[in-house]
Design a protein around this motif. Structure first.
Motif, PDB file in Angstrom:
ATOM      1  N   LEU A   7      42.477  71.855  29.219  1.00 14.50           N
ATOM      2  CA  LEU A   7      43.044  71.545  27.963  1.00 14.50           C
ATOM      3  C   LEU A   7      44.172  72.152  27.399  1.00 14.50           C
ATOM      4  CD1 LEU A   7      42.343  69.656  25.613  1.00 14.50           C
ATOM      5  CD2 LEU A   7      40.572  71.407  24.763  1.00 14.50           C
ATOM      6  N   THR A   8      44.386  73.483  27.614  1.00 15.02           N
ATOM      7  CA  THR A   8      45.375  73.888  27.041  1.00 15.02           C
ATOM      8  C   THR A   8      46.803  73.482  27.557  1.00 15.02           C
ATOM      9  OG1 THR A   8      44.413  76.172  26.837  1.00 15.02           O
ATOM     10  CG2 THR A   8      46.743  76.405  27.258  1.00 15.02           C
ATOM     11  N   ASP A   9      46.749  73.326  28.800  1.00 14.31           N
ATOM     12  CA  ASP A   9      47.829  72.605  29.658  1.00 14.31           C
ATOM     13  C   ASP A   9      48.318  71.375  29.225  1.00 14.31           C
ATOM     14  OD1 ASP A   9      49.940  72.536  31.959  1.00 14.31           O
ATOM     15  OD2 ASP A   9      48.348  70.886  32.733  1.00 14.31           O
ATOM     16  N   LEU A  10      46.998  70.603  29.027  1.00 16.52           N
ATOM     17  CA  LEU A  10      47.513  69.115  28.251  1.00 16.52           C
ATOM     18  C   LEU A  10      47.803  69.200  27.051  1.00 16.52           C
ATOM     19  CD1 LEU A  10      46.961  66.158  28.653  1.00 16.52           C
ATOM     20  CD2 LEU A  10      44.595  66.444  27.752  1.00 16.52           C
ATOM     21  N   THR A  11      47.526  70.157  26.149  1.00 20.47           N
ATOM     22  CA  THR A  11      47.836  70.498  24.798  1.00 20.47           C
ATOM     23  C   THR A  11      49.444  70.755  24.823  1.00 20.47           C
ATOM     24  OG1 THR A  11      45.742  71.383  23.894  1.00 20.47           O
ATOM     25  CG2 THR A  11      47.736  71.732  22.632  1.00 20.47           C
ATOM     26  N   VAL A  12      49.668  71.750  25.888  1.00 18.81           N
ATOM     27  CA  VAL A  12      51.151  71.867  26.006  1.00 18.81           C
ATOM     28  C   VAL A  12      51.821  70.662  26.493  1.00 18.81           C
ATOM     29  CG1 VAL A  12      52.758  73.126  27.510  1.00 18.81           C
ATOM     30  CG2 VAL A  12      50.729  74.382  26.513  1.00 18.81           C
ATOM     31  N   ARG A  13      51.475  69.860  27.223  1.00 20.80           N
ATOM     32  CA  ARG A  13      52.192  68.557  27.730  1.00 20.80           C
ATOM     33  C   ARG A  13      52.446  67.580  26.632  1.00 20.80           C
ATOM     34  NH1 ARG A  13      48.765  66.723  32.343  1.00 20.80           N
ATOM     35  NH2 ARG A  13      50.305  64.835  32.374  1.00 20.80           N
ATOM     36  N   LEU A  14      51.148  67.601  25.838  1.00 16.73           N
ATOM     37  CA  LEU A  14      51.558  66.550  24.508  1.00 16.73           C
ATOM     38  C   LEU A  14      52.319  67.056  23.594  1.00 16.73           C
ATOM     39  CD1 LEU A  14      47.465  65.602  24.373  1.00 16.73           C
ATOM     40  CD2 LEU A  14      49.305  64.321  24.631  1.00 16.73           C
ATOM     41  N   ALA A  15      52.320  68.319  23.369  1.00 22.53           N
ATOM     42  CA  ALA A  15      53.345  69.016  22.529  1.00 22.53           C
ATOM     43  C   ALA A  15      54.629  68.632  22.836  1.00 22.53           C
ATOM     44  CB  ALA A  15      52.828  70.367  22.039  1.00 22.53           C
ATOM     45  N   GLU A  16      54.958  68.944  23.985  1.00 22.07           N
ATOM     46  CA  GLU A  16      56.243  68.816  24.446  1.00 22.07           C
ATOM     47  C   GLU A  16      56.856  67.403  24.665  1.00 22.07           C
ATOM     48  OE1 GLU A  16      56.540  72.874  27.399  1.00 22.07           O
ATOM     49  OE2 GLU A  16      56.165  70.689  28.449  1.00 22.07           O
ATOM     50  N   THR A  17      55.918  66.519  24.881  1.00 25.76           N
ATOM     51  CA  THR A  17      56.256  65.060  25.002  1.00 25.76           C
ATOM     52  C   THR A  17      56.145  64.387  23.695  1.00 25.76           C
ATOM     53  OG1 THR A  17      55.133  64.880  27.267  1.00 25.76           O
ATOM     54  CG2 THR A  17      55.601  62.883  26.169  1.00 25.76           C
ATOM     55  N   SER A  18      55.192  64.606  22.854  1.00 29.02           N
ATOM     56  CA  SER A  18      54.943  63.639  21.791  1.00 29.02           C
ATOM     57  C   SER A  18      55.301  64.300  20.412  1.00 29.02           C
ATOM     58  CB  SER A  18      53.568  63.119  21.772  1.00 29.02           C
ATOM     59  OG  SER A  18      53.201  62.370  23.198  1.00 29.02           O
ATOM     60  N   PRO A  45      52.751  57.717  32.427  1.00 25.24           N
ATOM     61  CA  PRO A  45      51.294  57.251  32.821  1.00 25.24           C
ATOM     62  C   PRO A  45      50.574  58.650  33.297  1.00 25.24           C
ATOM     63  CG  PRO A  45      53.133  56.770  34.283  1.00 25.24           C
ATOM     64  CD  PRO A  45      53.847  57.074  32.657  1.00 25.24           C
ATOM     65  N   ASP A  46      51.245  59.757  33.834  1.00 25.22           N
ATOM     66  CA  ASP A  46      50.409  60.831  34.136  1.00 25.22           C
ATOM     67  C   ASP A  46      49.738  61.506  32.806  1.00 25.22           C
ATOM     68  OD1 ASP A  46      50.811  60.403  36.897  1.00 25.22           O
ATOM     69  OD2 ASP A  46      52.699  61.724  36.717  1.00 25.22           O
ATOM     70  N   LEU A  47      50.435  61.537  31.775  1.00 30.39           N
ATOM     71  CA  LEU A  47      49.992  62.140  30.563  1.00 30.39           C
ATOM     72  C   LEU A  47      48.854  61.265  29.770  1.00 30.39           C
ATOM     73  CD1 LEU A  47      50.200  64.601  28.466  1.00 30.39           C
ATOM     74  CD2 LEU A  47      52.065  63.275  27.318  1.00 30.39           C
ATOM     75  N   LEU A  48      49.071  59.996  29.723  1.00 29.73           N
ATOM     76  CA  LEU A  48      48.138  58.970  29.348  1.00 29.73           C
ATOM     77  C   LEU A  48      46.869  59.272  30.046  1.00 29.73           C
ATOM     78  CD1 LEU A  48      47.524  56.852  27.292  1.00 29.73           C
ATOM     79  CD2 LEU A  48      48.350  55.269  28.846  1.00 29.73           C
ATOM     80  N   ARG A  49      46.929  59.067  31.427  1.00 31.51           N
ATOM     81  CA  ARG A  49      45.675  59.457  32.276  1.00 31.51           C
ATOM     82  C   ARG A  49      45.030  60.617  32.140  1.00 31.51           C
ATOM     83  NH1 ARG A  49      47.876  60.275  37.254  1.00 31.51           N
ATOM     84  NH2 ARG A  49      47.723  62.353  36.526  1.00 31.51           N
ATOM     85  N   ASP A  50      45.766  61.699  31.870  1.00 30.80           N
ATOM     86  CA  ASP A  50      45.075  62.685  31.875  1.00 30.80           C
ATOM     87  C   ASP A  50      44.391  62.987  30.399  1.00 30.80           C
ATOM     88  OD1 ASP A  50      45.857  63.248  34.346  1.00 30.80           O
ATOM     89  OD2 ASP A  50      47.514  64.766  33.759  1.00 30.80           O
ATOM     90  N   THR A  51      45.044  62.546  29.388  1.00 28.15           N
ATOM     91  CA  THR A  51      44.455  62.403  27.736  1.00 28.15           C
ATOM     92  C   THR A  51      43.369  61.716  27.853  1.00 28.15           C
ATOM     93  OG1 THR A  51      46.930  62.625  27.006  1.00 28.15           O
ATOM     94  CG2 THR A  51      45.174  62.007  25.624  1.00 28.15           C
ATOM     95  N   ALA A  52      43.382  60.526  28.674  1.00 32.60           N
ATOM     96  CA  ALA A  52      42.161  59.873  28.710  1.00 32.60           C
ATOM     97  C   ALA A  52      40.842  60.453  29.375  1.00 32.60           C
ATOM     98  CB  ALA A  52      42.352  58.372  29.305  1.00 32.60           C
ATOM     99  N   ALA A  53      41.199  61.227  30.215  1.00 33.05           N
ATOM    100  CA  ALA A  53      40.246  61.734  31.204  1.00 33.05           C
ATOM    101  C   ALA A  53      39.560  63.024  30.286  1.00 33.05           C
ATOM    102  CB  ALA A  53      40.587  62.171  32.289  1.00 33.05           C
ATOM    103  N   ALA A  54      40.413  63.627  29.155  1.00 31.17           N
ATOM    104  CA  ALA A  54      40.032  64.709  28.642  1.00 31.17           C
ATOM    105  C   ALA A  54      39.218  63.852  27.333  1.00 31.17           C
ATOM    106  CB  ALA A  54      41.113  65.431  28.066  1.00 31.17           C
ATOM    107  N   MET A  55      39.607  62.800  27.122  1.00 37.65           N
ATOM    108  CA  MET A  55      38.878  62.208  25.915  1.00 37.65           C
ATOM    109  C   MET A  55      37.504  61.640  26.441  1.00 37.65           C
ATOM    110  SD  MET A  55      42.058  60.306  23.808  1.00 37.65           S
ATOM    111  CE  MET A  55      41.056  59.503  22.269  1.00 37.65           C
TER     112      MET A  55
END
Length: 184
Positions: A7-18, A45-55
């Motif tokens: 989740l921390t890695d995903l949060t970093v990716r979301l912050a950097e991208t969005s 697509p990778d970020l969307l997939r990983d975000t959906a997996a976390a959700m």
């Protein structure tokens, strides 16, 4: 890798991208100094997939249907549908002016326990309006999911109308996320 680390890695990716630092004007006339650009998330697509997996972990067990709110919630609902195997519907703010003339498109929804899906929740007004539309149409709605919750009263408003908000991240999570290369 632990769930917290993912989740921390995903949060970093979301912050950097969005997470965009630039003036942004809301529909009610308010102005933000930064905003969450859901289209950047949906375009990766990778970020969307990983975000959906976390959700997917936030989806209540009794859920029978996902409802994506146009426009930001639609790609999330599609990705979340793929991640969970649950069917989806898509909601417009107003019925389509031509063709099907529908406001709700997609899977059959009458009587199915439905979870609303959107990108960002601020005041909660849009989610509440969509919950009402679905309820009137015969789909029971008791929960809503979002990627990002801004603390502007949405959780409280939804709770007052028997909709529990489940957010992947809060505004503080996103703004405090370390950037790649920063020490964790």
């Amino acid at each position: 890798m632990t769930t917290h680390t993912r989740l921390t890695d995903l949060t970093v990716r979301l912050a950097e991208t969005s997470l965009v630092t630039a003036p942004f004007h809301l529909a009610d006339g308010a102005r933000l100094d930064s905003y969450f650009d859901e289209y950047r998330l949906a375009a990766d697509p990778d970020l969307l997939r990983d975000t959906a997996a976390a959700m997917a972990a936030l989806v209540p067990d009794e859920t029978q249907l996902l409802a994506g709110i146009a426009l930001g919630g639609v790609p999330l609902a599609v990705a979340l549908s793929a991640a969970t195997g649950l069917p989806a519907v898509f909601l417009r703010r107003r019925p389509k002016g031509y063709g099907s003339r529908r406001q709700i498109e997609g899977a059959a929804f009458t009587g199915r326990r439905t979870v609303l899906v959107d990108d960002v929740v601020r005041s909660g007004g849009q989610l509440l309006a969509m919950a009402r539309i679905l309820r009137i149409a015969g789909a029971p709605v008791g929960d809503a999911l979002c990627v990002l919750e801004r603390p502007l009263g949405g959780r409280t408003l939804l709770a007052e109308h028997n909709v529990a908000l489940r957010s992947l991240l809060t505004e503080a999570d996103l703004s405090e996320a370390p950037r790649r290369g920063d020490p964790l």
